[in-house]
Design a protein around this motif. Sequence first.
Motif, PDB file in Angstrom:
ATOM      1  N   LEU A  92      -4.137  17.568 -10.481  1.00  0.00           N
ATOM      2  CA  LEU A  92      -3.200  16.519 -10.083  1.00  0.00           C
ATOM      3  C   LEU A  92      -2.671  15.779 -11.309  1.00  0.00           C
ATOM      4  O   LEU A  92      -1.474  15.494 -11.409  1.00  0.00           O
ATOM      5  N   SER A  93      -3.561  15.472 -12.234  1.00  0.00           N
ATOM      6  CA  SER A  93      -3.152  14.774 -13.453  1.00  0.00           C
ATOM      7  C   SER A  93      -2.099  15.581 -14.207  1.00  0.00           C
ATOM      8  O   SER A  93      -1.067  15.046 -14.649  1.00  0.00           O
ATOM      9  N   ALA A  94      -2.324  16.892 -14.319  1.00  0.00           N
ATOM     10  CA  ALA A  94      -1.354  17.758 -14.995  1.00  0.00           C
ATOM     11  C   ALA A  94      -0.048  17.835 -14.218  1.00  0.00           C
ATOM     12  O   ALA A  94       1.042  17.883 -14.812  1.00  0.00           O
ATOM     13  N   GLY A  95      -0.144  17.844 -12.884  1.00  0.00           N
ATOM     14  CA  GLY A  95       1.055  17.878 -12.055  1.00  0.00           C
ATOM     15  C   GLY A  95       1.899  16.629 -12.236  1.00  0.00           C
ATOM     16  O   GLY A  95       3.129  16.689 -12.333  1.00  0.00           O
ATOM     17  N   ILE A  96       1.243  15.465 -12.277  1.00  0.00           N
ATOM     18  CA  ILE A  96       1.976  14.212 -12.473  1.00  0.00           C
ATOM     19  C   ILE A  96       2.608  14.176 -13.859  1.00  0.00           C
ATOM     20  O   ILE A  96       3.744  13.714 -14.031  1.00  0.00           O
ATOM     21  N   LYS A  97       1.892  14.667 -14.850  1.00  0.00           N
ATOM     22  CA  LYS A  97       2.468  14.754 -16.197  1.00  0.00           C
ATOM     23  C   LYS A  97       3.729  15.603 -16.181  1.00  0.00           C
ATOM     24  O   LYS A  97       4.733  15.264 -16.824  1.00  0.00           O
ATOM     25  N   PHE A  98       3.675  16.695 -15.451  1.00  0.00           N
ATOM     26  CA  PHE A  98       4.841  17.571 -15.333  1.00  0.00           C
ATOM     27  C   PHE A  98       6.016  16.817 -14.716  1.00  0.00           C
ATOM     28  O   PHE A  98       7.157  16.915 -15.194  1.00  0.00           O
ATOM     29  N   VAL A  99       5.746  16.057 -13.659  1.00  0.00           N
ATOM     30  CA  VAL A  99       6.794  15.275 -12.997  1.00  0.00           C
ATOM     31  C   VAL A  99       7.356  14.222 -13.945  1.00  0.00           C
ATOM     32  O   VAL A  99       8.576  14.019 -14.022  1.00  0.00           O
ATOM     33  N   LEU A 100       6.485  13.540 -14.675  1.00  0.00           N
ATOM     34  CA  LEU A 100       6.941  12.523 -15.622  1.00  0.00           C
ATOM     35  C   LEU A 100       7.814  13.133 -16.710  1.00  0.00           C
ATOM     36  O   LEU A 100       8.798  12.525 -17.148  1.00  0.00           O
ATOM     37  N   MET A 131       0.856  -1.184   0.000  1.00  0.00           N
ATOM     38  CA  MET A 131       0.000   0.000   0.000  1.00  0.00           C
ATOM     39  C   MET A 131       0.892   1.234   0.000  1.00  0.00           C
ATOM     40  O   MET A 131       1.875   1.282   0.743  1.00  0.00           O
ATOM     41  N   LEU A 132       0.538   2.198  -0.841  1.00  0.00           N
ATOM     42  CA  LEU A 132       1.323   3.428  -0.960  1.00  0.00           C
ATOM     43  C   LEU A 132       0.396   4.617  -0.806  1.00  0.00           C
ATOM     44  O   LEU A 132      -0.492   4.841  -1.628  1.00  0.00           O
ATOM     45  N   ALA A 133       0.612   5.390   0.256  1.00  0.00           N
ATOM     46  CA  ALA A 133      -0.191   6.594   0.502  1.00  0.00           C
ATOM     47  C   ALA A 133       0.579   7.799  -0.002  1.00  0.00           C
ATOM     48  O   ALA A 133       1.751   7.995   0.342  1.00  0.00           O
ATOM     49  N   PHE A 134      -0.078   8.614  -0.845  1.00  0.00           N
ATOM     50  CA  PHE A 134       0.636   9.748  -1.430  1.00  0.00           C
ATOM     51  C   PHE A 134      -0.240  10.989  -1.476  1.00  0.00           C
ATOM     52  O   PHE A 134      -1.462  10.898  -1.586  1.00  0.00           O
ATOM     53  N   PRO A 135       0.384  12.187  -1.408  1.00  0.00           N
ATOM     54  CA  PRO A 135      -0.343  13.447  -1.508  1.00  0.00           C
ATOM     55  C   PRO A 135      -0.303  13.970  -2.933  1.00  0.00           C
ATOM     56  O   PRO A 135       0.629  13.701  -3.682  1.00  0.00           O
ATOM     57  N   GLY A 136      -1.295  14.777  -3.298  1.00  0.00           N
ATOM     58  CA  GLY A 136      -1.248  15.420  -4.595  1.00  0.00           C
ATOM     59  C   GLY A 136      -0.584  16.777  -4.550  1.00  0.00           C
ATOM     60  O   GLY A 136      -0.077  17.260  -5.566  1.00  0.00           O
ATOM     61  N   HIS A 137      -0.554  17.405  -3.381  1.00  0.00           N
ATOM     62  CA  HIS A 137      -0.207  18.823  -3.287  1.00  0.00           C
ATOM     63  C   HIS A 137       1.245  19.113  -2.939  1.00  0.00           C
ATOM     64  O   HIS A 137       1.627  20.261  -2.752  1.00  0.00           O
ATOM     65  N   LYS A 138       2.083  18.080  -2.877  1.00  0.00           N
ATOM     66  CA  LYS A 138       3.494  18.303  -2.549  1.00  0.00           C
ATOM     67  C   LYS A 138       4.345  18.039  -3.793  1.00  0.00           C
ATOM     68  O   LYS A 138       4.312  18.800  -4.749  1.00  0.00           O
ATOM     69  N   GLY A 139       5.101  16.954  -3.804  1.00  0.00           N
ATOM     70  CA  GLY A 139       5.991  16.684  -4.919  1.00  0.00           C
ATOM     71  C   GLY A 139       5.300  16.403  -6.238  1.00  0.00           C
ATOM     72  O   GLY A 139       5.935  16.501  -7.294  1.00  0.00           O
ATOM     73  N   LEU A 140       4.029  16.068  -6.221  1.00  0.00           N
ATOM     74  CA  LEU A 140       3.296  15.812  -7.465  1.00  0.00           C
ATOM     75  C   LEU A 140       2.766  17.095  -8.085  1.00  0.00           C
ATOM     76  O   LEU A 140       2.148  17.049  -9.155  1.00  0.00           O
TER      77      LEU A 140
END
Length: 382
Positions: A257-265, A193-202
């Motif tokens: 969040l989706s756009a943020g993850i795309k940015f990280v990727l 199980m992996l708990a993650f936030p949307g508002h920090k590193g993502l």
Amino acid sequence: MRYLDNAASSWPKPPSVMEAMMNSMNESTAGPGRGSHSMSLKTSRVVFDARKNAAKLFGVRNPNDIAFTMNTTMSLNLAINGFVREGDHVVCTMIEHNSVRRPLEHLKRTRNVSVTYVPADTHGNIQVADVTAAIRPETTLCVVAHSSNLLGTIVDVPGIGALCRSKGVRLLVDAAQSAGILPIHVDQMGIDMLAFPGHKGLMGPQGTGGLYIHPELELEPLLYGGTGSQSEEIDQPRVRPDRYEAGTHNTVGLAGLSAGIKFVLEQTVEEIYKKEWALTQRLMEGLGLIEGIHVLGPKIGQAKTGIVAFNVKNVDSSEIAFILDQSFEIAVRSGYHCTPLSHESIGTLEQGAVRASVGFYTTIEDIDALIDAVKDIAANYA
């Protein structure tokens, strides 16, 4: 303002995140999964895109094994309360956030659950051997923070994951300070199980987060209610992710969040970590040259996330943070950072700590401004 509080919430956000949220507000704010009309279907696609992007980032095979929540705290509560049963034994560490400690202490009172806290050294390091020693025959769950939110210390999750698999213990990882900053692959690291936030590193907005749940695990839902599926049933549906996502989604937030993850990727976590680590080293070096400053956690040159905790002589940490804000317009955080066990481990329970945390948009000028400000403050307490 020079913003150095990214461990609490990253700022600023990429322009693409704000654009995605505005587009969602204008074009797709119908109930996802609740209707067959075109706007509802478009909204559902926004949510699923966010799920797919998160799955890609974390090496999750089936995006439906990710349940969206409001934040890491909600994810951890879903994982802990949904998995742990009467009489279970749980292993966690002394660097955990209150989002882990408080649910576990509640289960000690209400479900006869026992908890062992694995010790940390004065730099926040956790030894796999100590985790091994803490596991009992009745241990069902191990909970670890991937990175300390006070010290930036990085925990050996792959080592603990391999240990847990050999012992038949499930592993829950708190990725509040590592998601989007450190490489995470749930299968390769043995994470159940992996708990993650949307508002920090993502790089997403507040009010977003999620929990990856291994396909073999069945959790008791944290919330019960409408899901838009199997509405004729009296119980929550078994199908994922609906079972864990009662109520209407924060669709606008998930678009961001989706756009943020795309940015990280696009940037890659490796490059993000490299940039933040260099800034962190510069800050540690600068603070280390100031008389009366005590820098906490891993030493210069050691792996850590972009968190630098320090104290100015014996001055209360809240006073230092107040001066930095009011006199220098520098945003940091002070106090206990919701992890009193960490302060107990490193001997700062009375004073707390000033925490500066870098992010993707932090500049060298931000770092040098903080160093100069702390130098001035320390001189005034001579």
